[in-house]
Design a protein around this motif. Structure first.
Motif, PDB file in Angstrom:
ATOM      1  N   MET A   1       0.854  -1.186   0.000  1.00 55.05           N
ATOM      2  CA  MET A   1       0.000   0.000   0.000  1.00 55.05           C
ATOM      3  C   MET A   1       0.888   1.233   0.000  1.00 55.05           C
ATOM      4  O   MET A   1       2.087   1.160  -0.162  1.00 55.05           O
ATOM      5  CB  MET A   1      -0.918  -0.054   1.230  1.00 55.05           C
ATOM      6  CG  MET A   1      -2.160   0.797   1.118  1.00 55.05           C
ATOM      7  SD  MET A   1      -3.032   0.512  -0.429  1.00 55.05           S
ATOM      8  CE  MET A   1      -3.715   2.091  -0.668  1.00 55.05           C
ATOM      9  N   GLU A 219      -6.944   4.130   3.551  1.00 58.16           N
ATOM     10  CA  GLU A 219      -5.887   3.216   3.122  1.00 58.16           C
ATOM     11  C   GLU A 219      -6.182   1.786   3.562  1.00 58.16           C
ATOM     12  O   GLU A 219      -6.043   0.837   2.783  1.00 58.16           O
ATOM     13  CB  GLU A 219      -4.525   3.660   3.684  1.00 58.16           C
ATOM     14  CG  GLU A 219      -3.979   4.923   3.042  1.00 58.16           C
ATOM     15  CD  GLU A 219      -4.337   6.165   3.834  1.00 58.16           C
ATOM     16  OE1 GLU A 219      -5.319   6.112   4.618  1.00 58.16           O
ATOM     17  OE2 GLU A 219      -3.650   7.188   3.663  1.00 58.16           O
ATOM     18  N   LYS A 220      -6.629   1.623   4.799  1.00 62.99           N
ATOM     19  CA  LYS A 220      -6.963   0.298   5.324  1.00 62.99           C
ATOM     20  C   LYS A 220      -8.069  -0.344   4.499  1.00 62.99           C
ATOM     21  O   LYS A 220      -7.993  -1.520   4.132  1.00 62.99           O
ATOM     22  CB  LYS A 220      -7.399   0.426   6.779  1.00 62.99           C
ATOM     23  CG  LYS A 220      -7.894  -0.876   7.406  1.00 62.99           C
ATOM     24  CD  LYS A 220      -8.386  -0.633   8.824  1.00 62.99           C
ATOM     25  CE  LYS A 220      -9.012  -1.894   9.418  1.00 62.99           C
ATOM     26  NZ  LYS A 220      -9.542  -1.637  10.787  1.00 62.99           N
ATOM     27  N   LYS A 223      -6.898  -1.383   0.935  1.00 63.92           N
ATOM     28  CA  LYS A 223      -6.029  -2.563   1.007  1.00 63.92           C
ATOM     29  C   LYS A 223      -6.847  -3.822   1.262  1.00 63.92           C
ATOM     30  O   LYS A 223      -6.650  -4.852   0.617  1.00 63.92           O
ATOM     31  CB  LYS A 223      -4.991  -2.376   2.115  1.00 63.92           C
ATOM     32  CG  LYS A 223      -3.988  -3.515   2.206  1.00 63.92           C
ATOM     33  CD  LYS A 223      -2.932  -3.228   3.264  1.00 63.92           C
ATOM     34  CE  LYS A 223      -1.912  -4.356   3.330  1.00 63.92           C
ATOM     35  NZ  LYS A 223      -0.853  -4.075   4.344  1.00 63.92           N
ATOM     36  N   SER A 227      -7.308  -6.665  -1.659  1.00 64.73           N
ATOM     37  CA  SER A 227      -6.645  -7.936  -1.373  1.00 64.73           C
ATOM     38  C   SER A 227      -7.615  -9.100  -1.493  1.00 64.73           C
ATOM     39  O   SER A 227      -7.209 -10.236  -1.708  1.00 64.73           O
ATOM     40  CB  SER A 227      -6.035  -7.923   0.036  1.00 64.73           C
ATOM     41  OG  SER A 227      -7.057  -7.861   1.019  1.00 64.73           O
ATOM     42  N   GLU A 242      -5.279  -0.858  -8.992  1.00 67.05           N
ATOM     43  CA  GLU A 242      -4.269  -0.207  -8.162  1.00 67.05           C
ATOM     44  C   GLU A 242      -2.919  -0.097  -8.859  1.00 67.05           C
ATOM     45  O   GLU A 242      -2.419  -1.082  -9.401  1.00 67.05           O
ATOM     46  CB  GLU A 242      -4.109  -1.005  -6.873  1.00 67.05           C
ATOM     47  CG  GLU A 242      -3.147  -0.414  -5.908  1.00 67.05           C
ATOM     48  CD  GLU A 242      -3.035  -1.265  -4.647  1.00 67.05           C
ATOM     49  OE1 GLU A 242      -2.308  -0.868  -3.760  1.00 67.05           O
ATOM     50  OE2 GLU A 242      -3.667  -2.327  -4.578  1.00 67.05           O
ATOM     51  N   THR A 273      -4.707   7.307  -3.558  1.00 67.89           N
ATOM     52  CA  THR A 273      -3.564   6.689  -2.884  1.00 67.89           C
ATOM     53  C   THR A 273      -2.836   7.697  -2.009  1.00 67.89           C
ATOM     54  O   THR A 273      -1.972   7.333  -1.226  1.00 67.89           O
ATOM     55  CB  THR A 273      -2.556   6.133  -3.911  1.00 67.89           C
ATOM     56  OG1 THR A 273      -2.058   7.213  -4.711  1.00 67.89           O
ATOM     57  CG2 THR A 273      -3.210   5.090  -4.804  1.00 67.89           C
TER      58      THR A 273
END
Length: 395
Positions: A1, A219-220, A223, A227, A242, A273
């Motif tokens: 990230m 951000e969390k 991600k 994922s 991404e 980002t």
């Protein structure tokens, strides 16, 4: 990230000097008329425009950001990074329009769903909460399991930030209240501290704030959600994923030596980002063998990045510049030099990819530097005429 890069700190310095200049010129000494660069939405170009004295901008030296600058209050309830979203739902319910709007659905996969909770309703919201929930099976029904607040969006001018900013305020007031932004894009200023982000968006025509977006766990959430996306083993995904977004107006189907018919893809790093927005270019398959997007080639670093924040890809040309029978590529972008009370200021930057004998591409950094230092970077014709006068040998 996201990991802070050297380029990120460079652009921070650029923004500091750019906005400091704004602070001293546009804020402290805003007594005389000044010609600034303003984007014309009908043409996409920047025009010089006389700007009268801005009465609402005063000399200011805002205090540095604190964590509580990212807090807001709604219905006497403090909203911050630790807000329990299920507690809010228990107090206020899901509001009118929740089911009609597909339960607030924004995006998702088999593991997580990203959705919005709007109050007092979905038709005329005052505030909007962005939530990420883990999808769980309850009996035979899929339900929202563990959930957390990703971000909050202020949608109504009667709600203010901790420092008093509201929708409808001028860009000048933003600078007066918050000072130098962390990141600037056309139509958006970003202020960041300790993983918290205050994104202030303004209308480039009216030069007034039209949205205030506070990110607590962006951000969390990105991600986690990405994922869990299914990606076929060995597949090379479309650069829409991404961390790049395709610039479709500067992406083309073309025929290149050694590659045949391919798609030339222009992209910019996704501003979500919170990193330095830079350009990246790809060749993508364009045949029936590759039904899904397949990246064939990733171009070297674009000269225009070089510590700069790219605003847009302005022009692309495919041409044999050094008469070696191979197809070279000229690219012009606009990069951000600063921000003032009327928007961002930009300058052009050009870079060239020369095709080698093995059909891959390379750059000539000294030539790129010369093109830009001599000002032969404003149009494709400027670049091509300048390069045609040089002796360039590419192996």
């Amino acid at each position: 990230m996201y990991k802070p890069s050297y380029g990120y700190f460079i652009i921070m310095l650029i923004m500091i000097f750019g906005v400091t200049a704004c602070g001293s010129t546009d804020i402290n000494n805003y007594k005389s008329e000044k010609t600034v660069s303003v984007k014309d939405q009908s043409t996409g170009n920047y025009r010089g425009e006389k700007v009268e004295k801005a009465q609402n901008i005063a000399s200011a030296d805002p205090e540095s950001l604190q964590d509580d600058d990212f807090e807001v209050s709604y219905r006497s309830h403090k909203i911050d990074k630790n807000t329990d979203i299920k507690e809010l739902i228990h107090k206020w319910g899901y509001s009118e329009g929740f089911e009609a709007n597909n339960r607030g659905y924004n995006s998702g996969n088999g593991t997580y769903r990203r959705w919005s909770l709007s109050y007092p309703n979905y038709e005329e919201p005052e505030i909007r909460f962005v939530v990420l929930s883990k999808i769980e099976l309850e009996g035979e029904e899929l339900v929202d399991g563990e959930s957390y607040l990703v971000a909050v969006s202020l949608e109504n001018p009667k709600f203010k930030t901790k420092r008093g900013l509201k929708i409808g305020d001028t860009l000048g007031k933003v600078l007066q209240l918050y000072g130098k932004p962390s990141i600037v894009t056309n139509g958006s200023l970003l202020y960041s501290k300790n993983g918290l982000h205050l994104r202030i968006q303004w209308d480039t025509e009216t030069e007034k704030v039209n949205n205030i977006f506070i990110e607590y766990n962006m951000e969390k959430s990105v991600k986690q959600q990405r994922s869990a996306d299914y990606v076929e083993e060995g597949a090379q995904p479309d650069p829409d994923l991404e961390p790049y977004t395709i610039q479709r107006e500067q992406s083309f189907t073309t025929t290149l030596n050694g590659w045949g018919e391919v798609k030339f893809i222009s992209t910019l790093k996704d501003e979500d980002t919170d990193d330095l927005i830079q350009a990246k270019f790809f060749l993508e398959a364009n045949d029936e063998k590759h039904v899904e997007n397949k990246i064939l080639y990733e171009f070297p670093e674009f000269y225009g990045n070089n510590g700069k924040m790219i605003d847009r890809i302005k022009a692309v040309s495919f041409k044999d510049l050094n008469q070696d029978g191979r197809t070279d590529i000229v690219i012009i972008a606009d990069y951000i030099t600063g921000v003032n009370a009327h928007g961002i200021e930009t300058l052009p930057v050009a870079g060239i990819y020369f095709q080698k004998k093995d059909n891959t591409y390379t750059t000539q950094p000294e030539l790129d530097k010369s093109i830009n230092q001599t000002g032969h970077n404003r149009t494709l014709q400027n670049v091509i005429q300048y390069v045609n006068k040089q002796r360039i040998n590419v192996q």
